[in-house]
Scaffold this active site. Structure first.
Site, PDB file in Angstrom:
ATOM      1  N   GLU A 169       0.783  -1.228   0.000  1.00 24.79           N
ATOM      2  CA  GLU A 169       0.000   0.000   0.000  1.00 24.79           C
ATOM      3  C   GLU A 169       0.826   1.297   0.000  1.00 24.79           C
ATOM      4  O   GLU A 169       0.774   2.062   0.962  1.00 24.79           O
ATOM      5  CB  GLU A 169      -0.952   0.020   1.199  1.00 24.79           C
ATOM      6  CG  GLU A 169      -1.906  -1.152   1.250  1.00 24.79           C
ATOM      7  CD  GLU A 169      -2.941  -1.022   2.370  1.00 24.79           C
ATOM      8  OE1 GLU A 169      -2.814  -0.113   3.202  1.00 24.79           O
ATOM      9  OE2 GLU A 169      -3.885  -1.824   2.393  1.00 24.79           O
ATOM     10  N   GLU A 354      -5.665  -8.482   1.043  1.00 26.57           N
ATOM     11  CA  GLU A 354      -6.247  -8.153   2.355  1.00 26.57           C
ATOM     12  C   GLU A 354      -7.716  -7.834   2.152  1.00 26.57           C
ATOM     13  O   GLU A 354      -8.080  -7.134   1.205  1.00 26.57           O
ATOM     14  CB  GLU A 354      -5.612  -6.909   2.990  1.00 26.57           C
ATOM     15  CG  GLU A 354      -4.222  -7.110   3.506  1.00 26.57           C
ATOM     16  CD  GLU A 354      -3.655  -5.836   4.152  1.00 26.57           C
ATOM     17  OE1 GLU A 354      -4.427  -4.984   4.646  1.00 26.57           O
ATOM     18  OE2 GLU A 354      -2.422  -5.701   4.123  1.00 26.57           O
TER      19      GLU A 354
HETATM   20  C1  FCB Z   1      -4.402  -1.996   5.682  1.00 27.49           C
HETATM   21  C2  FCB Z   1      -3.017  -2.382   6.175  1.00 27.49           C
HETATM   22  C3  FCB Z   1      -3.019  -3.430   7.244  1.00 27.49           C
HETATM   23  C4  FCB Z   1      -4.152  -3.229   8.232  1.00 27.49           C
HETATM   24  C5  FCB Z   1      -5.461  -3.040   7.510  1.00 27.49           C
HETATM   25  C6  FCB Z   1      -6.645  -2.876   8.416  1.00 27.49           C
HETATM   26  O1  FCB Z   1      -4.362  -0.716   5.142  1.00 27.49           O
HETATM   27  O2  FCB Z   1      -2.232  -2.868   5.104  1.00 27.49           O
HETATM   28  O3  FCB Z   1      -1.764  -3.434   7.857  1.00 27.49           O
HETATM   29  O4  FCB Z   1      -3.861  -2.202   9.091  1.00 27.49           O
HETATM   30  O5  FCB Z   1      -5.378  -1.937   6.663  1.00 27.49           O
END
Ligand code: FCB
Length: 449
Positions: A169, A354
């Site tokens: 990210e 994620e």
């Molecule tokens: C993302 C991050 C991860 C976590 C989630 C909730 O942006 O990559 O580390 O904090 O959010």
């Protein structure tokens, strides 16, 4: 007689869970590791909720064997985790700390023995503090520092790591760390933000080139995407939606796949946008083997001249289910953004690296069980949204839930719980939540439960 629905997921679809080093490991200075920017930031008064730091976190540094056993019990096929640069190079560059490599070797061996495939992130937000002292992501040399660290790790582990991720990210690193100051290193400077962005992209390119020289497997990167929908059909809101979309979704993917930043973003930063050598893009746009997408929510956008850079703000939706971070549950946005990536950037293998939700779900006072129906609902609807993207022709290869464990949610400290496994921070006891059980069964059915 009812027929079982057919799964849209291919048979080798990679189902896993994700974590990041600073969020779970604890013991950030153990065995010769150096401090990172998150150690500094979290120990600066007022920066994190309740003054929480990652000093102990889930104590995964000492409990990784039990945690891998837990992953096996859950039935995970894959595990995405981050390597802490600070454990490998305590000063960020120069001297390698063998004990740091040894820790990850033990973890990788344990995963191998459990039959769980690793996916390793090289940078999940914790820059060695010694490099921040030299300017961190604002120093052009950061690209070669990152490549030096990456090369050491590739050489050590490429025989046991089939998939590598350069950065997690980059948008958040810049927007949170250099523009709004809510994440480490906590700067608020719109002249710095584009410099950090471009150096992140250059570091990605340098680590990718280094991998092609020494590595044999696959390498990609991870971005967080958030589809933007206009709050109204007014020209102002439509233009604001376009800006927000360029800022968040195209700013990092355009240079990777098209070799330039979007015009809207360059315009937004105006005089703060630096002159960039065009030769930088040769390394930034080298082909990657896959792209990881982190998805949490959508945004409904309205024009808002008060806001810096984007001049847009998010309009909360009244009837929506929201998580404890106030993030709207909107699974259709995941299908939309996956389809958009394919349409704009081409048909490369995609992973949801994620996806998950923070809800308040305390253990039962009667038997300690953790029942989290909202998280089950979240996962169910979002996995269905990935299935829908597959039906619409997107080349999806895997899905990772965020997160394996409740953990340190950056500046929110321990107040937000994303785990499919509950962690009692006083005792470090792990309890699989009902979402964890649900996820395991769903994996066994390859998307059907
Ligand atoms: C993302 C991050 C991860 C976590 C989630 C909730 O942006 O990559 O580390 O904090 O959010």
């Amino acid at each position: 007689m009812s027929t079982k629905p057919k799964t849209p997921f291919p048979p080798d679809f990679l189902w896993g869970a994700a974590t990041a080093s600073y969020q779970i490991e604890g013991s950030p200075l153990a065995d010769g590791a150096g401090p990172g920017i998150w150690h500094r930031f979290s120990h600066t008064p007022g920066r994190t909720s309740n003054g929480d730091s990652g000093d102990i976190a889930c104590d995964h540094y000492h409990r990784f064997r039990d945690d891998v056993a837990l992953m096996r019990d859950l039935g995970l096929r894959a595990y995405r985790f981050g390597i802490a640069w600070t454990r490998i190079y305590p000063e960020g560059k120069g001297r390698v700390n063998q004990a740091g490599l040894d820790f990850y070797r033990r973890l990788l061996d344990e995963l191998h023995a459990a039959g769980i495939q690793p996916l390793v992130t090289l940078y999940h937000w914790d820059l060695p503090a010694a490099l921040d002292d030299l300017g961190g992501w604002l120093n052009r040399d950061v690209a070669s520092w990152f490549a030096e660290y990456a090369t050491t790790v590739y050489r050590a582990f490429d025989d046991r790591v089939p998939m590598w991720v350069t950065l997690n990210e980059p948008w958040v690193v810049t927007d949170g760390g250099y523009l709004h100051g809510v994440l480490a290193p906590g700067h608020r400077n719109h002249f710095e933000a584009p410099i950090a962005t471009h150096n992140l992209m250059r570091a990605h390119g340098a680590a990718l080139a280094a991998y092609r020289a020494v590595g044999k497997n696959q390498i990609g990167t991870v971005v967080n995407l958030e589809p933007k929908y206009p709050a109204s059909q007014s020209d102002e809101d439509l233009a604001a939606t376009r800006r927000s979309h360029a800022y968040m979704n195209e700013q990092y993917l355009d240079p990777l796949f098209r070799g330039s930043y979007p015009d809207e973003v360059v315009k937004m930063f105006g005089e703060a946008w630096p002159k960039l050598p065009s030769s930088d893009f040769d390394s930034i746009r080298q082909p990657i083997d896959f792209l990881g997408i982190n998805y949490y929510k959508r945004s409904v956008v309205r024009n808002d001249p008060q806001q810096v850079i984007e001049r847009a703000s998010h309009v909360p939706q009244p009837d929506a289910i929201r998580t404890t971070l106030d993030w709207e549950l909107y699974p259709a946005g995941l299908t939309d953004i996956l389809v958009w990536v394919k349409e704009r950037y081409g048909d490369l293998p995609l992973y949801v690296t994620e996806n998950g939700a923070a809800f308040y779900d305390p253990p039962s006072a009667v038997d300690g069980a953790v029942d989290d129906p909202l998280r089950v609902h979240y996962l169910q609807t979002h996995i269905a949204a990935v299935g829908e993207a597959i039906r619409r022709g997107v080349n999806m290869r895997g899905y990772f839930v965020w997160s394996l464990l409740d953990n340190y949610e950056w500046s929110h400290g321990y107040s937000k719980r994303f785990g499919i496994v509950h962690v009692d921070y006083a005792t470090q006891k792990r309890t699989i939540k009902s979402s964890g059980r649900w996820y395991g069964e769903m994996i066994r059915g390859n998307g059907i439960r």
